[in-house]
Design a protein around this motif. Structure first.
Motif, PDB file in Angstrom:
ATOM      1  N   HIS A 176      26.370  31.335  43.635  1.00 24.64           N
ATOM      2  CA  HIS A 176      26.304  29.996  44.330  1.00 24.64           C
ATOM      3  C   HIS A 176      27.298  28.975  43.996  1.00 24.64           C
ATOM      4  N   GLY A 177      27.749  29.021  42.619  1.00 19.16           N
ATOM      5  CA  GLY A 177      28.870  27.990  42.249  1.00 19.16           C
ATOM      6  C   GLY A 177      30.218  28.158  42.789  1.00 19.16           C
ATOM      7  N   ASN A 178      30.763  26.878  43.107  1.00 18.18           N
ATOM      8  CA  ASN A 178      32.069  26.745  43.328  1.00 18.18           C
ATOM      9  C   ASN A 178      32.896  25.330  42.709  1.00 18.18           C
ATOM     10  N   ARG A 179      32.452  25.292  41.615  1.00 16.67           N
ATOM     11  CA  ARG A 179      32.923  24.116  40.857  1.00 16.67           C
ATOM     12  C   ARG A 179      33.471  24.760  39.470  1.00 16.67           C
ATOM     13  N   GLY A 180      33.628  23.523  38.402  1.00 16.12           N
ATOM     14  CA  GLY A 180      34.321  23.910  37.454  1.00 16.12           C
ATOM     15  C   GLY A 180      33.594  25.096  36.508  1.00 16.12           C
ATOM     16  N   ALA A 181      32.262  25.061  36.315  1.00 15.51           N
ATOM     17  CA  ALA A 181      31.645  26.023  35.569  1.00 15.51           C
ATOM     18  C   ALA A 181      31.704  27.262  36.102  1.00 15.51           C
ATOM     19  N   ALA A 182      31.463  27.327  37.519  1.00 13.22           N
ATOM     20  CA  ALA A 182      31.897  28.862  37.901  1.00 13.22           C
ATOM     21  C   ALA A 182      32.996  29.488  37.970  1.00 13.22           C
ATOM     22  N   GLY A 183      34.253  28.416  38.004  1.00 11.51           N
ATOM     23  CA  GLY A 183      35.555  28.687  37.671  1.00 11.51           C
ATOM     24  C   GLY A 183      35.829  29.144  36.372  1.00 11.51           C
ATOM     25  N   TRP A 184      35.232  28.548  35.589  1.00  8.68           N
ATOM     26  CA  TRP A 184      35.344  28.715  34.009  1.00  8.68           C
ATOM     27  C   TRP A 184      34.877  30.365  33.793  1.00  8.68           C
ATOM     28  N   LEU A 185      33.771  30.627  34.252  1.00  2.00           N
ATOM     29  CA  LEU A 185      33.301  32.081  34.181  1.00  2.00           C
ATOM     30  C   LEU A 185      34.370  32.991  34.723  1.00  2.00           C
ATOM     31  N   ARG A 186      34.845  32.650  36.029  1.00  2.00           N
ATOM     32  CA  ARG A 186      35.675  33.844  36.561  1.00  2.00           C
ATOM     33  C   ARG A 186      36.815  33.698  35.807  1.00  2.00           C
ATOM     34  N   ASP A 187      37.635  32.756  35.191  1.00  3.93           N
ATOM     35  CA  ASP A 187      38.544  32.526  34.494  1.00  3.93           C
ATOM     36  C   ASP A 187      38.326  33.523  33.423  1.00  3.93           C
ATOM     37  N   ALA A 188      37.247  33.589  32.885  1.00  3.23           N
ATOM     38  CA  ALA A 188      37.195  34.237  31.452  1.00  3.23           C
ATOM     39  C   ALA A 188      36.616  35.660  31.719  1.00  3.23           C
ATOM     40  N   GLY A 189      36.700  36.132  33.072  1.00  5.18           N
ATOM     41  CA  GLY A 189      36.693  37.424  33.356  1.00  5.18           C
ATOM     42  C   GLY A 189      35.320  38.027  33.829  1.00  5.18           C
ATOM     43  N   PHE A 190      34.474  37.062  34.032  1.00  3.14           N
ATOM     44  CA  PHE A 190      33.152  37.323  34.497  1.00  3.14           C
ATOM     45  C   PHE A 190      33.180  37.466  35.957  1.00  3.14           C
ATOM     46  N   ARG A 191      32.246  38.534  36.454  1.00  2.00           N
ATOM     47  CA  ARG A 191      32.259  38.741  37.800  1.00  2.00           C
ATOM     48  C   ARG A 191      30.754  39.516  38.360  1.00  2.00           C
ATOM     49  N   VAL A 192      30.550  39.401  39.370  1.00  2.00           N
ATOM     50  CA  VAL A 192      29.301  39.954  39.942  1.00  2.00           C
ATOM     51  C   VAL A 192      29.572  41.387  40.366  1.00  2.00           C
ATOM     52  N   ALA A 193      28.736  42.284  39.968  1.00  2.00           N
ATOM     53  CA  ALA A 193      28.925  43.633  40.490  1.00  2.00           C
ATOM     54  C   ALA A 193      27.621  44.324  40.511  1.00  2.00           C
ATOM     55  N   VAL A 194      27.654  45.116  41.758  1.00  2.00           N
ATOM     56  CA  VAL A 194      26.336  45.816  42.064  1.00  2.00           C
ATOM     57  C   VAL A 194      26.104  47.245  41.354  1.00  2.00           C
ATOM     58  N   VAL A 195      25.129  47.167  40.515  1.00  2.00           N
ATOM     59  CA  VAL A 195      24.769  48.648  39.976  1.00  2.00           C
ATOM     60  C   VAL A 195      23.651  49.191  40.130  1.00  2.00           C
ATOM     61  N   ASP A 196      23.820  50.392  40.868  1.00  2.13           N
ATOM     62  CA  ASP A 196      22.492  51.073  41.348  1.00  2.13           C
ATOM     63  C   ASP A 196      21.789  50.022  42.344  1.00  2.13           C
ATOM     64  N   GLY A 197      22.556  49.292  43.100  1.00  2.00           N
ATOM     65  CA  GLY A 197      21.809  48.448  44.124  1.00  2.00           C
ATOM     66  C   GLY A 197      21.312  47.202  43.528  1.00  2.00           C
TER      67      GLY A 197
END
Length: 204
Positions: A176-197
Motif C-alpha cells: 500500500h505504500g508509495n512514499r519514502g519508507a516503501a521506497g527504502w524497503l524496495r531499495d534494500a531488496g525487499f519485495r512481495v512474493a506469493v508463496v503457496d498462494g
C-alpha cells in the motif's frame, strides 16, 4: 495544530531485528519519520519530534529531547499546550487526508486505534485528560476520557491503524505504500512474493 511525533533514534523497531541490521533499522525508522512529518505538514499541522535522544540526522521539524517514559513525556507536553495531537513515527502509510480526519474531529479526545489495541494517534483538547501508552492503550484512553467527562471520537482509518512493529507489517508497507519508507524497503531488496498462494515479504 501542534503535533508531537515520539521517536527513538537509537534503537527503533527492535522487533525488526531478524530482518534488518541496527543501522538499517535506524535508517528505515528515519525514513518513516520523514514520511509522517511530511503528511502532518501537508495536513496543516505543526510537527515537533519528541525524541528519546538527540538526532544525528537533520529532520524538517523542531526536536524536543526527553528520555523519560513516553506517557510521562507526552503528559508533560500536554500540560503546556492544548489542543495537541500525538502521531506515532512508525505510521508508514499515514497520508495528509488521514491526519486531516484526525484534526477535523471536534471531540475533546480523538483516538485513532492501532491494530492490537494500541493508540497510534490522538488529539487532546481536554485539560484533565492524560495518556497511558502501556498495554491496550486504546481501551485505557477511552476509560480515561470517560473518567474526566471528556467527549470521545474514534477515527477508523486503515492508514493510521498500520504501525510498523513486526516483520509481517512490512507487507502492508510494500503493498500500500508509495512514499519514502516503501521506497527504502524496495531499495534494500525487499519485495512481495506469493508463496503457496500466500503473499510474503522476501529479500533478494
Amino acid at each position: 495544530m501542534r503535533t508531537l511525533v515520539p521517536f527513538d533514534p537509537t534503537n527503533p523497531n527492535t522487533r525488526l531485528s531478524s530482518l534488518l541490521s541496527d543501522d538499517e533499522r535506524r535508517a528505515f525508522a528515519a525514513s518513516m519519520l520523514a514520511d509522517v512529518l511530511d503528511a502532518i505538514r501537508r495536513a496543516g499541522g505543526t510537527p515537533t519530534v519528541l525524541a528519546t535522544a538527540p538526532l544525528e540526522a537533520d529532520v524538517d521539524a523542531p526536536v524536543a529531547v526527553d528520555d523519560r517514559s513516553l506517557s510521562v513525556a507526552v503528559n508533560d507536553a500536554l500540560a503546556d499546550e492544548l489542543p495537541t495531537a500525538v502521531v506515532m513515527a512508525d505510521l508508514a502509510l499515514a497520508t495528509p487526508e488521514a491526519i486531516q480526519r484526525l484534526y477535523d474531529a471536534d471531540a475533546d479526545v480523538v483516538v485513532a486505534p492501532g491494530r492490537g489495541g494500541g493508540t497510534n494517534a490522538l488529539v487532546v483538547r481536554h485539560p484533565e485528560f492524560g495518556v497511558d501508552y502501556h498495554g491496550t492503550s486504546f481501551l485505557d484512553h477511552l476509560a480515561a476520557a470517560d473518567a474526566v467527562g471528556a467527549s470521545v471520537e474514534t477515527v477508523d482509518s486503515f492508514r493510521l491503524a498500520v504501525d510498523v512493529d513486526e516483520p509481517a507489517d512490512l507487507l502492508d508497507v510494500l503493498v500500500h505504500g508509495n512514499r519514502g519508507a516503501a521506497g527504502w524497503l524496495r531499495d534494500a531488496g525487499f519485495r512481495v512474493a506469493v508463496v503457496d498462494g500466500t503473499p510474503e515479504v522476501v529479500r533478494d
